[in-house]
Design a protein around this motif. Structure first.
Motif, PDB file in Angstrom:
ATOM      1  N   MET A   1     -52.061  29.088   9.976  1.00  8.34           N
ATOM      2  CA  MET A   1     -50.998  30.034   9.756  1.00  8.34           C
ATOM      3  C   MET A   1     -49.779  29.313   9.197  1.00  8.34           C
ATOM      4  SD  MET A   1     -49.313  32.719  12.470  1.00  8.34           S
ATOM      5  CE  MET A   1     -48.346  31.556  13.378  1.00  8.34           C
ATOM      6  N   ASP A   2     -49.390  28.188   9.827  1.00 10.43           N
ATOM      7  CA  ASP A   2     -48.217  27.449   9.362  1.00 10.43           C
ATOM      8  C   ASP A   2     -48.446  26.847   7.983  1.00 10.43           C
ATOM      9  OD1 ASP A   2     -46.850  28.047  11.685  1.00 10.43           O
ATOM     10  OD2 ASP A   2     -47.364  26.161  12.673  1.00 10.43           O
ATOM     11  N   THR A   3     -49.656  26.347   7.734  1.00 16.33           N
ATOM     12  CA  THR A   3     -49.956  25.746   6.436  1.00 16.33           C
ATOM     13  C   THR A   3     -49.822  26.784   5.328  1.00 16.33           C
ATOM     14  OG1 THR A   3     -51.430  24.132   7.460  1.00 16.33           O
ATOM     15  CG2 THR A   3     -51.711  24.516   5.099  1.00 16.33           C
ATOM     16  N   ALA A  16     -54.043  35.741  15.170  1.00 19.94           N
ATOM     17  CA  ALA A  16     -55.095  36.329  15.994  1.00 19.94           C
ATOM     18  C   ALA A  16     -54.734  37.772  16.287  1.00 19.94           C
ATOM     19  CB  ALA A  16     -55.268  35.544  17.291  1.00 19.94           C
ATOM     20  N   SER A  17     -55.735  38.551  16.648  1.00 16.77           N
ATOM     21  CA  SER A  17     -55.480  39.975  16.854  1.00 16.77           C
ATOM     22  C   SER A  17     -55.636  40.403  18.301  1.00 16.77           C
ATOM     23  CB  SER A  17     -56.422  40.792  15.972  1.00 16.77           C
ATOM     24  OG  SER A  17     -57.766  40.524  16.318  1.00 16.77           O
ATOM     25  N   SER A  18     -55.444  39.486  19.230  1.00 14.95           N
ATOM     26  CA  SER A  18     -55.512  39.858  20.638  1.00 14.95           C
ATOM     27  C   SER A  18     -54.573  38.966  21.425  1.00 14.95           C
ATOM     28  CB  SER A  18     -56.936  39.724  21.174  1.00 14.95           C
ATOM     29  OG  SER A  18     -57.205  38.390  21.509  1.00 14.95           O
ATOM     30  N   ALA A  22     -57.092  31.769  22.248  1.00 21.71           N
ATOM     31  CA  ALA A  22     -58.280  30.993  21.916  1.00 21.71           C
ATOM     32  C   ALA A  22     -59.100  31.658  20.816  1.00 21.71           C
ATOM     33  CB  ALA A  22     -59.142  30.797  23.161  1.00 21.71           C
ATOM     34  N   GLN A  23     -58.844  32.926  20.556  1.00 18.18           N
ATOM     35  CA  GLN A  23     -59.566  33.602  19.487  1.00 18.18           C
ATOM     36  C   GLN A  23     -59.108  33.052  18.149  1.00 18.18           C
ATOM     37  OE1 GLN A  23     -59.427  37.814  19.665  1.00 18.18           O
ATOM     38  NE2 GLN A  23     -60.796  37.916  21.414  1.00 18.18           N
ATOM     39  N   SER A  24     -60.023  33.034  17.217  1.00 18.59           N
ATOM     40  CA  SER A  24     -59.735  32.450  15.919  1.00 18.59           C
ATOM     41  C   SER A  24     -60.103  33.445  14.829  1.00 18.59           C
ATOM     42  CB  SER A  24     -60.529  31.151  15.772  1.00 18.59           C
ATOM     43  OG  SER A  24     -60.174  30.490  14.611  1.00 18.59           O
ATOM     44  N   ASP A  25     -59.141  34.204  14.369  1.00 16.66           N
ATOM     45  CA  ASP A  25     -59.358  35.122  13.268  1.00 16.66           C
ATOM     46  C   ASP A  25     -58.080  35.236  12.458  1.00 16.66           C
ATOM     47  OD1 ASP A  25     -57.784  36.698  14.922  1.00 16.66           O
ATOM     48  OD2 ASP A  25     -59.182  38.343  15.067  1.00 16.66           O
ATOM     49  N   VAL A  26     -58.158  35.964  11.379  1.00 16.23           N
ATOM     50  CA  VAL A  26     -57.024  36.101  10.466  1.00 16.23           C
ATOM     51  C   VAL A  26     -56.778  37.580  10.251  1.00 16.23           C
ATOM     52  CG1 VAL A  26     -56.219  35.682   8.121  1.00 16.23           C
ATOM     53  CG2 VAL A  26     -57.531  33.922   9.295  1.00 16.23           C
ATOM     54  N   SER A  27     -55.520  37.977  10.269  1.00 17.80           N
ATOM     55  CA  SER A  27     -55.146  39.357   9.997  1.00 17.80           C
ATOM     56  C   SER A  27     -54.192  39.380   8.815  1.00 17.80           C
ATOM     57  CB  SER A  27     -54.474  39.961  11.232  1.00 17.80           C
ATOM     58  OG  SER A  27     -54.002  41.254  10.945  1.00 17.80           O
ATOM     59  N   GLU A  44     -56.479  30.813  -1.560  1.00 15.59           N
ATOM     60  CA  GLU A  44     -55.735  29.878  -0.706  1.00 15.59           C
ATOM     61  C   GLU A  44     -56.410  29.698   0.649  1.00 15.59           C
ATOM     62  OE1 GLU A  44     -53.115  27.908  -1.598  1.00 15.59           O
ATOM     63  OE2 GLU A  44     -53.555  28.692  -3.592  1.00 15.59           O
ATOM     64  N   VAL A  45     -56.947  30.770   1.222  1.00 18.53           N
ATOM     65  CA  VAL A  45     -57.638  30.667   2.515  1.00 18.53           C
ATOM     66  C   VAL A  45     -58.910  29.817   2.357  1.00 18.53           C
ATOM     67  CG1 VAL A  45     -58.900  31.964   4.291  1.00 18.53           C
ATOM     68  CG2 VAL A  45     -56.667  32.767   3.501  1.00 18.53           C
ATOM     69  N   VAL A  46     -59.669  30.045   1.291  1.00 19.23           N
ATOM     70  CA  VAL A  46     -60.873  29.243   1.043  1.00 19.23           C
ATOM     71  C   VAL A  46     -60.506  27.775   0.859  1.00 19.23           C
ATOM     72  CG1 VAL A  46     -62.722  28.792  -0.633  1.00 19.23           C
ATOM     73  CG2 VAL A  46     -62.297  31.121   0.167  1.00 19.23           C
ATOM     74  N   LYS A  47     -59.445  27.505   0.084  1.00 20.36           N
ATOM     75  CA  LYS A  47     -59.001  26.130  -0.127  1.00 20.36           C
ATOM     76  C   LYS A  47     -58.635  25.468   1.203  1.00 20.36           C
ATOM     77  CE  LYS A  47     -55.617  25.807  -3.046  1.00 20.36           C
ATOM     78  NZ  LYS A  47     -54.385  25.583  -3.805  1.00 20.36           N
ATOM     79  N   LEU A  48     -57.947  26.196   2.055  1.00 19.47           N
ATOM     80  CA  LEU A  48     -57.543  25.670   3.359  1.00 19.47           C
ATOM     81  C   LEU A  48     -58.752  25.417   4.265  1.00 19.47           C
ATOM     82  CD1 LEU A  48     -55.176  24.931   5.220  1.00 19.47           C
ATOM     83  CD2 LEU A  48     -55.113  27.325   5.918  1.00 19.47           C
ATOM     84  N   LEU A  49     -59.729  26.335   4.249  1.00 22.47           N
ATOM     85  CA  LEU A  49     -60.923  26.153   5.074  1.00 22.47           C
ATOM     86  C   LEU A  49     -61.765  24.970   4.597  1.00 22.47           C
ATOM     87  CD1 LEU A  49     -61.963  29.872   5.624  1.00 22.47           C
ATOM     88  CD2 LEU A  49     -60.965  28.312   7.308  1.00 22.47           C
ATOM     89  N   LYS A  50     -61.767  24.713   3.298  1.00 23.50           N
ATOM     90  CA  LYS A  50     -62.514  23.573   2.765  1.00 23.50           C
ATOM     91  C   LYS A  50     -61.820  22.248   3.044  1.00 23.50           C
ATOM     92  CE  LYS A  50     -65.039  25.801  -0.988  1.00 23.50           C
ATOM     93  NZ  LYS A  50     -65.221  25.869  -2.450  1.00 23.50           N
TER      94      LYS A  50
END
Length: 164
Positions: A1-3, A16-18, A22-27, A44-50
């Motif tokens: 999120m910060d990146t 996270a949506s709850s 500890a949950q790991s998702d993106v909204s 950008e999300v794909v670049k960050l995940l890679k």
């Protein structure tokens, strides 16, 4: 999120949506997107995940007790609120309790690492809006102060004083 927030282009997401940190998702809130923004965000999300940033340091054993009822003063960009309150119980490094605000009360969860306190509360999407608060700060005696992230509503600073 910060990146993503500190990157170029700046992308604001909800981590996270709850109320479970500890949950790991993106909204992503799409109603504000312009044509082409969805592809930019996906790229950008794909670049960050890679190529993710380094993992954060592991938590330290707690050196403070954050249990109690805390009166909060939140300083937003355009004003202050003194109507928020945290009621917390601590079990080891784990915090549970409630966060009461101007309009609603909701569950709060968090952790203590050394003297660093993190508390998160989430009010689910009701009537087209949701409220996500992540308080991070340092506890010293009967006072905690630090930064507040409110996801798409940006940030603020806060100070809490233990009432009991």
């Amino acid at each position: 999120m910060d990146t993503l927030w500190n990157g170029e282009p700046r992308i604001a997401i909800n981590a996270a949506s709850s109320s479970d940190p500890a949950q790991s998702d993106v909204s992503i809130t799409p109603y504000m997107l312009e044509p082409g923004d969805a592809k930019t965000i996906a790229d950008e999300v794909v670049k960050l995940l890679k190529n993710p940033p380094p993992a954060p340091e592991p938590p330290k054993p707690p050196t403070v007790d954050a249990s109690g009822t805390w009166a909060l003063e939140i300083t937003y960009a355009a004003g202050k609120s003194t109507t928020h309150q945290l009621k917390l119980s601590q079990d080891g490094a784990k915090l549970t309790g409630t966060h009461s605000g101007d309009f609603v009360s909701r569950p709060a969860t968090g952790t203590v690492s050394g003297a660093e306190v993190t508390v998160r509360s989430f009010y689910g999407e009701e009537h087209g809006d949701s409220l996500d608060f992540t308080f991070t700060g340092t506890l010293d005696g009967d006072r905690i102060s630090g930064e507040l992230s409110m996801a798409e509503y940006l940030g603020a600073s806060w100070t809490a004083t233990r009432k009991s």
